[in-house]
Design a protein around this motif. Structure first.
Motif, PDB file in Angstrom:
ATOM      1  N   ASN A 185      -6.185  -1.249   3.009  1.00 35.73           N
ATOM      2  CA  ASN A 185      -4.779  -1.045   2.669  1.00 35.73           C
ATOM      3  C   ASN A 185      -4.285   0.292   3.208  1.00 35.73           C
ATOM      4  O   ASN A 185      -3.129   0.409   3.617  1.00 35.73           O
ATOM      5  CB  ASN A 185      -4.579  -1.122   1.159  1.00 35.73           C
ATOM      6  CG  ASN A 185      -4.702  -2.541   0.648  1.00 35.73           C
ATOM      7  OD1 ASN A 185      -4.475  -3.496   1.391  1.00 35.73           O
ATOM      8  ND2 ASN A 185      -5.070  -2.691  -0.610  1.00 35.73           N
ATOM      9  N   ALA A 186      -5.157   1.294   3.216  1.00 32.24           N
ATOM     10  CA  ALA A 186      -4.773   2.608   3.745  1.00 32.24           C
ATOM     11  C   ALA A 186      -4.460   2.514   5.236  1.00 32.24           C
ATOM     12  O   ALA A 186      -3.505   3.128   5.722  1.00 32.24           O
ATOM     13  CB  ALA A 186      -5.880   3.628   3.494  1.00 32.24           C
ATOM     14  N   HIS A 187      -5.259   1.736   5.957  1.00 40.67           N
ATOM     15  CA  HIS A 187      -5.011   1.553   7.393  1.00 40.67           C
ATOM     16  C   HIS A 187      -3.680   0.840   7.611  1.00 40.67           C
ATOM     17  O   HIS A 187      -2.885   1.224   8.465  1.00 40.67           O
ATOM     18  CB  HIS A 187      -6.157   0.754   8.025  1.00 40.67           C
ATOM     19  CG  HIS A 187      -6.009   0.591   9.501  1.00 40.67           C
ATOM     20  ND1 HIS A 187      -5.455  -0.532  10.073  1.00 40.67           N
ATOM     21  CD2 HIS A 187      -6.317   1.423  10.525  1.00 40.67           C
ATOM     22  CE1 HIS A 187      -5.436  -0.395  11.388  1.00 40.67           C
ATOM     23  NE2 HIS A 187      -5.953   0.781  11.685  1.00 40.67           N
ATOM     24  N   ARG A 188      -3.434  -0.186   6.825  1.00 36.87           N
ATOM     25  CA  ARG A 188      -2.172  -0.928   6.934  1.00 36.87           C
ATOM     26  C   ARG A 188      -0.988  -0.024   6.605  1.00 36.87           C
ATOM     27  O   ARG A 188       0.048  -0.088   7.257  1.00 36.87           O
ATOM     28  CB  ARG A 188      -2.203  -2.149   6.003  1.00 36.87           C
ATOM     29  CG  ARG A 188      -0.962  -2.987   6.089  1.00 36.87           C
ATOM     30  CD  ARG A 188      -0.834  -3.666   7.463  1.00 36.87           C
ATOM     31  NE  ARG A 188       0.487  -4.254   7.580  1.00 36.87           N
ATOM     32  CZ  ARG A 188       1.321  -4.033   8.596  1.00 36.87           C
ATOM     33  NH1 ARG A 188       0.966  -3.290   9.606  1.00 36.87           N
ATOM     34  NH2 ARG A 188       2.517  -4.580   8.601  1.00 36.87           N
ATOM     35  N   TRP A 189      -1.132   0.816   5.583  1.00 35.61           N
ATOM     36  CA  TRP A 189      -0.064   1.747   5.215  1.00 35.61           C
ATOM     37  C   TRP A 189       0.224   2.697   6.380  1.00 35.61           C
ATOM     38  O   TRP A 189       1.379   2.981   6.686  1.00 35.61           O
ATOM     39  CB  TRP A 189      -0.451   2.516   3.955  1.00 35.61           C
ATOM     40  CG  TRP A 189       0.556   3.534   3.522  1.00 35.61           C
ATOM     41  CD1 TRP A 189       0.362   4.869   3.391  1.00 35.61           C
ATOM     42  CD2 TRP A 189       1.927   3.312   3.161  1.00 35.61           C
ATOM     43  NE1 TRP A 189       1.519   5.490   2.984  1.00 35.61           N
ATOM     44  CE2 TRP A 189       2.497   4.549   2.834  1.00 35.61           C
ATOM     45  CE3 TRP A 189       2.730   2.177   3.095  1.00 35.61           C
ATOM     46  CZ2 TRP A 189       3.818   4.701   2.441  1.00 35.61           C
ATOM     47  CZ3 TRP A 189       4.057   2.326   2.703  1.00 35.61           C
ATOM     48  CH2 TRP A 189       4.580   3.572   2.379  1.00 35.61           C
ATOM     49  N   GLY A 190      -0.816   3.159   7.041  1.00 36.80           N
ATOM     50  CA  GLY A 190      -0.633   4.020   8.213  1.00 36.80           C
ATOM     51  C   GLY A 190       0.122   3.308   9.318  1.00 36.80           C
ATOM     52  O   GLY A 190       0.971   3.902   9.992  1.00 36.80           O
ATOM     53  N   GLN A 191      -0.168   2.021   9.511  1.00 37.87           N
ATOM     54  CA  GLN A 191       0.560   1.241  10.515  1.00 37.87           C
ATOM     55  C   GLN A 191       2.034   1.116  10.150  1.00 37.87           C
ATOM     56  O   GLN A 191       2.906   1.205  11.019  1.00 37.87           O
ATOM     57  CB  GLN A 191      -0.054  -0.148  10.666  1.00 37.87           C
ATOM     58  CG  GLN A 191      -1.388  -0.142  11.372  1.00 37.87           C
ATOM     59  CD  GLN A 191      -1.969  -1.540  11.472  1.00 37.87           C
ATOM     60  OE1 GLN A 191      -1.917  -2.320  10.526  1.00 37.87           O
ATOM     61  NE2 GLN A 191      -2.528  -1.850  12.630  1.00 37.87           N
ATOM     62  N   ILE A 192       2.308   0.914   8.876  1.00 39.63           N
ATOM     63  CA  ILE A 192       3.705   0.803   8.424  1.00 39.63           C
ATOM     64  C   ILE A 192       4.444   2.113   8.673  1.00 39.63           C
ATOM     65  O   ILE A 192       5.569   2.110   9.187  1.00 39.63           O
ATOM     66  CB  ILE A 192       3.764   0.395   6.932  1.00 39.63           C
ATOM     67  CG1 ILE A 192       3.287  -1.053   6.775  1.00 39.63           C
ATOM     68  CG2 ILE A 192       5.170   0.586   6.364  1.00 39.63           C
ATOM     69  CD1 ILE A 192       3.037  -1.471   5.335  1.00 39.63           C
ATOM     70  N   ILE A 193       3.824   3.227   8.331  1.00 41.74           N
ATOM     71  CA  ILE A 193       4.451   4.530   8.568  1.00 41.74           C
ATOM     72  C   ILE A 193       4.721   4.707  10.064  1.00 41.74           C
ATOM     73  O   ILE A 193       5.805   5.134  10.470  1.00 41.74           O
ATOM     74  CB  ILE A 193       3.581   5.680   8.023  1.00 41.74           C
ATOM     75  CG1 ILE A 193       3.562   5.646   6.499  1.00 41.74           C
ATOM     76  CG2 ILE A 193       4.093   7.032   8.523  1.00 41.74           C
ATOM     77  CD1 ILE A 193       2.599   6.629   5.869  1.00 41.74           C
ATOM     78  N   LYS A 222      -2.772  10.310  10.625  1.00 44.10           N
ATOM     79  CA  LYS A 222      -3.017  10.631   9.217  1.00 44.10           C
ATOM     80  C   LYS A 222      -3.971  11.809   9.086  1.00 44.10           C
ATOM     81  O   LYS A 222      -3.858  12.621   8.189  1.00 44.10           O
ATOM     82  CB  LYS A 222      -3.579   9.392   8.505  1.00 44.10           C
ATOM     83  CG  LYS A 222      -4.095   9.647   7.102  1.00 44.10           C
ATOM     84  CD  LYS A 222      -2.985   9.929   6.120  1.00 44.10           C
ATOM     85  CE  LYS A 222      -3.516   9.980   4.708  1.00 44.10           C
ATOM     86  NZ  LYS A 222      -3.348  11.249   4.072  1.00 44.10           N
ATOM     87  N   PHE A 278       5.703  12.145   4.135  1.00 44.50           N
ATOM     88  CA  PHE A 278       5.533  11.563   2.806  1.00 44.50           C
ATOM     89  C   PHE A 278       6.758  11.814   1.931  1.00 44.50           C
ATOM     90  O   PHE A 278       7.123  10.969   1.115  1.00 44.50           O
ATOM     91  CB  PHE A 278       4.265  12.094   2.137  1.00 44.50           C
ATOM     92  CG  PHE A 278       3.006  11.690   2.865  1.00 44.50           C
ATOM     93  CD1 PHE A 278       2.869  10.429   3.410  1.00 44.50           C
ATOM     94  CD2 PHE A 278       1.964  12.584   3.008  1.00 44.50           C
ATOM     95  CE1 PHE A 278       1.719  10.049   4.088  1.00 44.50           C
ATOM     96  CE2 PHE A 278       0.806  12.217   3.682  1.00 44.50           C
ATOM     97  CZ  PHE A 278       0.684  10.951   4.223  1.00 44.50           C
ATOM     98  N   PHE A 301       9.334   9.183   2.213  1.00 45.31           N
ATOM     99  CA  PHE A 301       9.034   7.921   1.547  1.00 45.31           C
ATOM    100  C   PHE A 301       9.088   8.036   0.023  1.00 45.31           C
ATOM    101  O   PHE A 301       8.901   7.054  -0.673  1.00 45.31           O
ATOM    102  CB  PHE A 301       7.649   7.404   1.964  1.00 45.31           C
ATOM    103  CG  PHE A 301       7.645   6.788   3.328  1.00 45.31           C
ATOM    104  CD1 PHE A 301       7.926   5.442   3.495  1.00 45.31           C
ATOM    105  CD2 PHE A 301       7.371   7.559   4.450  1.00 45.31           C
ATOM    106  CE1 PHE A 301       7.927   4.869   4.754  1.00 45.31           C
ATOM    107  CE2 PHE A 301       7.371   6.994   5.712  1.00 45.31           C
ATOM    108  CZ  PHE A 301       7.654   5.648   5.866  1.00 45.31           C
TER     109      PHE A 301
END
Length: 154
Positions: free
Chosen positions: A5-13, A88, A150, A153
């Motif tokens: 999920n952390a990787h996906r969050w980084g992609q979203i950012i 990140k 951050f 967001f």
């Protein structure tokens, strides 16, 4: 391969960051009557990637190119090459800076007669040496650190 999920969050950012940069560059393009080329289909080139060839015969995938006289159907004269990146952690920031330099510097040499703007818009964690390396090569850097990202967001 499963992604965290952390990787996906980084992609979203990163995606949000690229979209915001695109919006700003589109405004600049309109104000100065330039064509903004970005990822996607364009009749003037093959495929979805923005690629420019340097004087050494190498092709470079780019995020954005502002062109004078460019249209959907024809390639113009490059006035700006702009890369974006989100990191990140500082672990790979030097490698990313070197990748950006390796794309932009040869294009600056190739099109030196028109003196295109070479720049990058970076967000997240980049070390001072990696930012200094880009600047030492004549690449303009805009950098938002992680705290600023951050805060946007929150």
């Amino acid at each position: 391969m499963a992604k965290s999920n952390a990787h996906r969050w980084g992609q979203i950012i990163g995606d949000v960051f690229e979209a915001a940069t695109l919006e700003i560059l589109q405004s600049v393009a309109e104000e100065h009557r330039l064509f903004l080329d970005s990822k996607g289909i364009r009749k003037a080139r093959r495929g979805k990637l923005v690629q420019w060839q340097d004087v050494f015969g190498n092709f470079h995938d780019l995020d954005y190119v502002l062109e004078r006289g460019g249209t959907e159907e024809s390639i113009g004269i490059p006035v700006a090459f702009v890369e974006t990146a989100w990191r990140k952690y500082t672990k790979h920031s030097k490698a990313k800076a070197q990748e950006i330099e390796a794309a932009l510097s040869p294009l600056g040499v190739t099109y030196q007669d028109v003196q295109p703007f070479l720049g990058c818009v970076l967000s997240g964690e980049f070390t001072q040496p990696s930012l200094a390396q880009l600047r030492s090569k004549g690449i303009r850097v805009i950098h938002w650190d992680s705290d600023d990202v951050f805060a946007a967001f929150s």
